[in-house]
Design an enzyme around this catalytic site. Structure first.
Site, PDB file in Angstrom:
ATOM      1  N   GLU A  91      58.490  44.803 -75.725  1.00 53.91           N
ATOM      2  CA  GLU A  91      57.240  44.498 -75.022  1.00 53.91           C
ATOM      3  C   GLU A  91      56.130  44.031 -75.970  1.00 53.91           C
ATOM      4  OE1 GLU A  91      57.342  44.128 -72.006  1.00 53.91           O
ATOM      5  OE2 GLU A  91      58.987  45.368 -71.300  1.00 53.91           O
ATOM      6  N   ASP A 178      62.286  37.028 -72.453  1.00 54.37           N
ATOM      7  CA  ASP A 178      63.368  37.846 -71.926  1.00 54.37           C
ATOM      8  C   ASP A 178      64.439  36.990 -71.256  1.00 54.37           C
ATOM      9  OD1 ASP A 178      61.989  40.233 -72.620  1.00 54.37           O
ATOM     10  OD2 ASP A 178      60.737  39.985 -70.845  1.00 54.37           O
TER      11      ASP A 178
END
Length: 243
Positions: A91, A178
């Site tokens: 993240e 991602d």
């Protein structure tokens, strides 16, 4: 994604796979391990390390943070025969003491969003190149992920995205994101695969080699022409997480 890379040998990427998923591949889909190793062997793919269970390193004791990174390194060597030089930071949660921990774990570079750099006062429309940051003399290279590319890939038309990249010829651009954007997010399976976005994107990149040269992350880090100097980044994550 691996199949698309195999069909387009001119495309170079860094690939990070989280520890639990690597473990699952090893136990249930070992042929995927072999295909990743094959792409690495032909110089098309760089194995990107990380922390094994994708923790937020900034909240772990040093011994655990270093241990998580070392476990990932050990497994990358075992599975792919490669020692990862850089890492994917879960993240992109960053805090200024991390260079000390990352250097202790043998990490040479990390990817962070350009948001982090904007918080540090860099106001360029596109934040490009490779920076270095440090804590108490422990240094690590930082590749800024361009938000323009995060929003374009894979959502703009493939030729529009390639034109966007080609317009920055001569600069070092970084994209990192991602894998779930390529088939797991709603409707992306139709767009990326059934309508062929990723294959079109890779093909068009090959047709624009006059303006676009693809390099592995560690190649960019080692390129003196990409160096932008030193930066000190505050505690941050990517823009949407900051909301």
């Amino acid at each position: 994604i691996l199949g698309a890379l195999e069909r387009h040998p001119h495309v170079k990427v860094g690939l990070h796979t989280s520890g639990p998923l690597l473990e699952w591949f090893d136990n249930h889909r070992p042929e995927l391990i072999g295909r990743i190793r094959g792409l690495a062997d032909r110089g098309q793919l760089e194995i990107v390390g990380g922390a094994w269970s994708e923790p937020m390193l900034s909240v772990l004791p040093d011994r655990d943070a270093v241990g998580q990174i070392r476990v990932m390194r050990h497994e990358c060597v075992r599975l792919f025969g490669r020692v990862p030089r850089g890492m994917w930071l879960a993240e992109r949660v960053w805090e200024p003491d991390l260079p000390r921990v990352l250097q202790a774990a043998g990490v040479q570079w990390v990817l962070l969003d350009d948001t982090h750099f904007r918080y540090a006062g860099i106001r360029d429309e596109w934040i490009t190149g490779v920076y270095r940051t440090e804590k108490a003399g422990a240094a690590v290279a930082v590749l800024p992920i361009a938000r323009q590319l995060r929003y374009a890939i894979p959502f703009k038309l493939a030729h529009e995205t390639v034109d966007l990249i080609a317009a920055r010829a001569g600069e070092t651009l970084c994209y990192g994101d991602d894998g779930e954007k390529f088939g797991v997010w709603p409707e992306t399976d139709v767009w990326v695969w059934k309508k062929g976005w990723l294959n079109d994107f890779f093909r068009l990149l090959g047709e624009r080699q006059d303006a676009i040269e693809m390099v592995l992350p560690s190649e960019a880090v080692a390129d003196p022409a990409a160096a932008k100097g030193r930066v000190y980044l505050p505690t941050a994550s990517y823009y949407e997480m900051g909301e």
